[in-house]
Design a protein around this motif. Sequence first.
Motif, PDB file in Angstrom:
ATOM      1  N   CYS A 125       0.840  -1.211   0.000  1.00  0.00           N
ATOM      2  CA  CYS A 125       0.000   0.000   0.000  1.00  0.00           C
ATOM      3  C   CYS A 125       0.866   1.248   0.000  1.00  0.00           C
ATOM      4  CB  CYS A 125      -0.928  -0.009   1.206  1.00  0.00           C
ATOM      5  SG  CYS A 125      -2.239  -1.259   1.144  1.00  0.00           S
ATOM      6  N   LEU A 126       1.941   1.219   0.775  1.00  0.00           N
ATOM      7  CA  LEU A 126       2.879   2.341   0.790  1.00  0.00           C
ATOM      8  C   LEU A 126       3.502   2.549  -0.581  1.00  0.00           C
ATOM      9  CD1 LEU A 126       4.574   4.447   2.414  1.00  0.00           C
ATOM     10  CD2 LEU A 126       6.201   2.602   2.840  1.00  0.00           C
ATOM     11  N   ARG A 127       3.846   1.465  -1.230  1.00  0.00           N
ATOM     12  CA  ARG A 127       4.481   1.556  -2.551  1.00  0.00           C
ATOM     13  C   ARG A 127       3.551   2.155  -3.599  1.00  0.00           C
ATOM     14  NH1 ARG A 127       5.160  -3.887  -5.850  1.00  0.00           N
ATOM     15  NH2 ARG A 127       2.926  -3.432  -5.985  1.00  0.00           N
ATOM     16  N   ASP A 128       2.307   1.713  -3.623  1.00  0.00           N
ATOM     17  CA  ASP A 128       1.405   2.098  -4.713  1.00  0.00           C
ATOM     18  C   ASP A 128       0.557   3.328  -4.423  1.00  0.00           C
ATOM     19  OD1 ASP A 128       2.349  -0.033  -6.160  1.00  0.00           O
ATOM     20  OD2 ASP A 128       0.745  -1.394  -5.530  1.00  0.00           O
ATOM     21  N   LEU A 129       0.376   3.678  -3.157  1.00  0.00           N
ATOM     22  CA  LEU A 129      -0.540   4.769  -2.831  1.00  0.00           C
ATOM     23  C   LEU A 129       0.149   6.020  -2.316  1.00  0.00           C
ATOM     24  CD1 LEU A 129      -3.377   2.738  -1.082  1.00  0.00           C
ATOM     25  CD2 LEU A 129      -3.232   3.452  -3.473  1.00  0.00           C
ATOM     26  N   ILE A 130       1.358   5.902  -1.789  1.00  0.00           N
ATOM     27  CA  ILE A 130       2.021   7.055  -1.189  1.00  0.00           C
ATOM     28  C   ILE A 130       3.318   7.425  -1.897  1.00  0.00           C
ATOM     29  CG2 ILE A 130       3.073   7.943   0.940  1.00  0.00           C
ATOM     30  CD1 ILE A 130       1.120   6.247   2.509  1.00  0.00           C
ATOM     31  N   LEU A 131       4.183   6.449  -2.124  1.00  0.00           N
ATOM     32  CA  LEU A 131       5.494   6.734  -2.704  1.00  0.00           C
ATOM     33  C   LEU A 131       5.442   7.352  -4.097  1.00  0.00           C
ATOM     34  CD1 LEU A 131       7.604   3.670  -1.505  1.00  0.00           C
ATOM     35  CD2 LEU A 131       7.541   5.993  -0.591  1.00  0.00           C
ATOM     36  N   PRO A 132       4.451   7.046  -4.954  1.00  0.00           N
ATOM     37  CA  PRO A 132       4.410   7.714  -6.262  1.00  0.00           C
ATOM     38  C   PRO A 132       4.319   9.235  -6.179  1.00  0.00           C
ATOM     39  CG  PRO A 132       3.012   5.767  -6.304  1.00  0.00           C
ATOM     40  CD  PRO A 132       3.449   5.960  -4.884  1.00  0.00           C
ATOM     41  N   PHE A 133       3.930   9.765  -5.039  1.00  0.00           N
ATOM     42  CA  PHE A 133       3.822  11.218  -4.883  1.00  0.00           C
ATOM     43  C   PHE A 133       5.019  11.805  -4.121  1.00  0.00           C
ATOM     44  CE2 PHE A 133      -0.423   9.354  -4.941  1.00  0.00           C
ATOM     45  CZ  PHE A 133      -1.003  10.036  -6.001  1.00  0.00           C
ATOM     46  N   GLY A 134       6.062  10.998  -3.918  1.00  0.00           N
ATOM     47  CA  GLY A 134       7.199  11.438  -3.125  1.00  0.00           C
ATOM     48  C   GLY A 134       8.389  11.921  -3.911  1.00  0.00           C
ATOM     49  N   GLY A 135       8.222  12.193  -5.194  1.00  0.00           N
ATOM     50  CA  GLY A 135       9.326  12.694  -6.003  1.00  0.00           C
ATOM     51  C   GLY A 135      10.429  11.651  -6.175  1.00  0.00           C
ATOM     52  N   ARG A 136      11.692  12.129  -6.176  1.00  0.00           N
ATOM     53  CA  ARG A 136      12.815  11.214  -6.380  1.00  0.00           C
ATOM     54  C   ARG A 136      12.969  10.243  -5.219  1.00  0.00           C
ATOM     55  NH1 ARG A 136      17.610  15.163  -8.817  1.00  0.00           N
ATOM     56  NH2 ARG A 136      16.473  15.761 -10.729  1.00  0.00           N
ATOM     57  N   ILE A 137      12.776  10.743  -3.999  1.00  0.00           N
ATOM     58  CA  ILE A 137      12.870   9.857  -2.842  1.00  0.00           C
ATOM     59  C   ILE A 137      11.777   8.790  -2.900  1.00  0.00           C
ATOM     60  CG2 ILE A 137      12.740   9.736  -0.331  1.00  0.00           C
ATOM     61  CD1 ILE A 137      13.921  12.509  -0.202  1.00  0.00           C
ATOM     62  N   GLY A 138      10.581   9.191  -3.289  1.00  0.00           N
ATOM     63  CA  GLY A 138       9.504   8.225  -3.431  1.00  0.00           C
ATOM     64  C   GLY A 138       9.788   7.202  -4.508  1.00  0.00           C
ATOM     65  N   LEU A 139      10.398   7.652  -5.616  1.00  0.00           N
ATOM     66  CA  LEU A 139      10.752   6.719  -6.688  1.00  0.00           C
ATOM     67  C   LEU A 139      11.780   5.710  -6.211  1.00  0.00           C
ATOM     68  CD1 LEU A 139      10.632   5.815  -9.646  1.00  0.00           C
ATOM     69  CD2 LEU A 139      12.353   7.564 -10.168  1.00  0.00           C
ATOM     70  N   MET A 140      12.767   6.182  -5.449  1.00  0.00           N
ATOM     71  CA  MET A 140      13.782   5.271  -4.922  1.00  0.00           C
ATOM     72  C   MET A 140      13.159   4.255  -3.971  1.00  0.00           C
ATOM     73  SD  MET A 140      17.278   6.217  -2.859  1.00  0.00           S
ATOM     74  CE  MET A 140      17.737   7.337  -4.203  1.00  0.00           C
ATOM     75  N   GLY A 141      12.262   4.729  -3.094  1.00  0.00           N
ATOM     76  CA  GLY A 141      11.580   3.806  -2.197  1.00  0.00           C
ATOM     77  C   GLY A 141      10.703   2.817  -2.940  1.00  0.00           C
ATOM     78  N   PHE A 303     -10.196   4.944  -3.049  1.00  0.00           N
ATOM     79  CA  PHE A 303      -9.019   4.665  -2.229  1.00  0.00           C
ATOM     80  C   PHE A 303      -9.198   3.408  -1.380  1.00  0.00           C
ATOM     81  CE2 PHE A 303      -6.341   5.227   1.513  1.00  0.00           C
ATOM     82  CZ  PHE A 303      -5.127   5.537   0.933  1.00  0.00           C
ATOM     83  N   VAL A 304     -10.338   3.302  -0.728  1.00  0.00           N
ATOM     84  CA  VAL A 304     -10.602   2.129   0.109  1.00  0.00           C
ATOM     85  C   VAL A 304     -10.659   0.864  -0.741  1.00  0.00           C
ATOM     86  CG1 VAL A 304     -12.225   1.061   1.715  1.00  0.00           C
ATOM     87  CG2 VAL A 304     -11.807   3.525   1.815  1.00  0.00           C
ATOM     88  N   GLY A 305     -11.219   0.983  -1.919  1.00  0.00           N
ATOM     89  CA  GLY A 305     -11.300  -0.173  -2.803  1.00  0.00           C
ATOM     90  C   GLY A 305      -9.932  -0.677  -3.217  1.00  0.00           C
ATOM     91  N   ILE A 306      -8.990   0.230  -3.459  1.00  0.00           N
ATOM     92  CA  ILE A 306      -7.642  -0.182  -3.838  1.00  0.00           C
ATOM     93  C   ILE A 306      -6.974  -0.943  -2.698  1.00  0.00           C
ATOM     94  CG2 ILE A 306      -5.350   0.667  -4.456  1.00  0.00           C
ATOM     95  CD1 ILE A 306      -6.675   2.952  -5.926  1.00  0.00           C
ATOM     96  N   ILE A 307      -7.147  -0.465  -1.465  1.00  0.00           N
ATOM     97  CA  ILE A 307      -6.541  -1.137  -0.314  1.00  0.00           C
ATOM     98  C   ILE A 307      -7.101  -2.554  -0.160  1.00  0.00           C
ATOM     99  CG2 ILE A 307      -6.321  -1.078   2.198  1.00  0.00           C
ATOM    100  CD1 ILE A 307      -6.274   1.935   2.052  1.00  0.00           C
ATOM    101  N   VAL A 308      -8.433  -2.691  -0.277  1.00  0.00           N
ATOM    102  CA  VAL A 308      -9.047  -4.017  -0.174  1.00  0.00           C
ATOM    103  C   VAL A 308      -8.601  -4.904  -1.321  1.00  0.00           C
ATOM    104  CG1 VAL A 308     -11.233  -5.266  -0.163  1.00  0.00           C
ATOM    105  CG2 VAL A 308     -11.023  -3.102   1.084  1.00  0.00           C
ATOM    106  N   MET A 309      -8.515  -4.328  -2.530  1.00  0.00           N
ATOM    107  CA  MET A 309      -8.084  -5.084  -3.698  1.00  0.00           C
ATOM    108  C   MET A 309      -6.685  -5.648  -3.500  1.00  0.00           C
ATOM    109  SD  MET A 309      -6.908  -3.749  -7.418  1.00  0.00           S
ATOM    110  CE  MET A 309      -5.370  -3.288  -6.613  1.00  0.00           C
ATOM    111  N   MET A 310      -5.789  -4.844  -2.934  1.00  0.00           N
ATOM    112  CA  MET A 310      -4.409  -5.283  -2.753  1.00  0.00           C
ATOM    113  C   MET A 310      -4.325  -6.431  -1.760  1.00  0.00           C
ATOM    114  SD  MET A 310      -2.354  -1.653  -2.836  1.00  0.00           S
ATOM    115  CE  MET A 310      -0.782  -2.464  -2.860  1.00  0.00           C
ATOM    116  N   ALA A 311      -5.181  -6.434  -0.740  1.00  0.00           N
ATOM    117  CA  ALA A 311      -5.195  -7.552   0.211  1.00  0.00           C
ATOM    118  C   ALA A 311      -5.665  -8.834  -0.465  1.00  0.00           C
ATOM    119  CB  ALA A 311      -6.097  -7.218   1.401  1.00  0.00           C
ATOM    120  N   ILE A 312      -6.702  -8.727  -1.304  1.00  0.00           N
ATOM    121  CA  ILE A 312      -7.230  -9.915  -1.998  1.00  0.00           C
ATOM    122  C   ILE A 312      -6.197 -10.466  -2.969  1.00  0.00           C
ATOM    123  CG2 ILE A 312      -9.010 -10.747  -3.567  1.00  0.00           C
ATOM    124  CD1 ILE A 312     -10.888  -8.658  -2.367  1.00  0.00           C
ATOM    125  N   VAL A 313      -5.592  -9.584  -3.769  1.00  0.00           N
ATOM    126  CA  VAL A 313      -4.607 -10.025  -4.749  1.00  0.00           C
ATOM    127  C   VAL A 313      -3.382 -10.602  -4.059  1.00  0.00           C
ATOM    128  CG1 VAL A 313      -3.062  -9.242  -6.575  1.00  0.00           C
ATOM    129  CG2 VAL A 313      -5.417  -8.417  -6.503  1.00  0.00           C
TER     130      VAL A 313
END
Length: 340
Positions: A125-141, A303-313
């Motif tokens: 969830c951190l990778r797909d929902l938060i880090l894409p908005f973190g610029g270069r540091i987010g890309l590295m993470g 947003f909630v749907g993506i989190i639930v989807m990631m748990a199922i997948v």
Amino acid sequence: MTIKVSCGMCGKNYKAPDKAAGKRLRCKECGESIKIPEPEVEYGDDDDGFSNLLADAVELESKSKTIRRPVRKPMVEAEKYKGDEDGPATRKQENNYTQDLIATFLFPLDPANMFTFVMIWVLLCLRDLILPFGGRIGLMGYIIILGWYSNYRFSVIYEAAAGGKELPELAPEEGYFIPMLQWAGTWLLVHLPAFLYLGIALFLFFSNLGEDAGPFLTPEEVVDLLPVFHLGVFVILYCLGLFFWPILALCVAIGGIETIFRIDLMLLTIWRSKASYFFTAGGMFLTSVVYTFTAIAAIQLGFVGIIVMMAIVLYMEIVSLRMIGLYYHHFKKRFAWNWG
């Protein structure tokens, strides 16, 4: 002179040459990785043999209390020890494929597995929902988590192939970058024919349109305008890629990257274990179908749907990866390779 060694899981006895001391061998009964000890030496009157034996006992006791980690290292061949095969310690334990499959589907019921599952879910969830908005540091993470999870996927296969009941530890053992390339490379390899065909079909389609094939066509319009025949061929080739991916993943996780070029041995292995392999490949198809439907549902739920989807997948993916490992664990005698 040979070294006698016993499997800590099933008690099977083996013997190995002196030069194999310090290396590891794979138990042919349960798949456990066994470290070959140094040859025993006789102590003289001046040697403190009791102290050495006590130190060895303490070391073995401490190792027995640690969580086993998958170790992907070359195995050495060892001859079957002819000592006491009829003894109670060497009797073959029950190894039921159906029971292992049931345990795989119910893996979240184990508290340790559930904790690991939740931690992976949070990281994804951190990778797909938060880090894409973190610029270069987010890309590295993002890249670090992607590489770590690629390595973890192979570890899930390897642990199940060795007969493990629990999910592997979260700590990476083989880095990030190489496993990420291996994971992406396996999927690219199996789906390359499908996307090559689609690319050629699209190229011919745009060529026939001439000037009308500009940027005014959306991907949805291209799919609608392409002949059904081309779309059907693409779907068939894509499904064939899904079918062959489990054996390719086993080659990378257990046999080594060089084994992916032996298509003849892959086909022979699939033929020797047709029913079990079709069932294993079915797990990948089911995971892909679940991913498609949950992705569509997540778009509508937000947003909630993506989190639930990631748990199922994530659940379906771990189950399908363990099924691949169990396929090797229970049917490795039918494999065209000898991987220990």
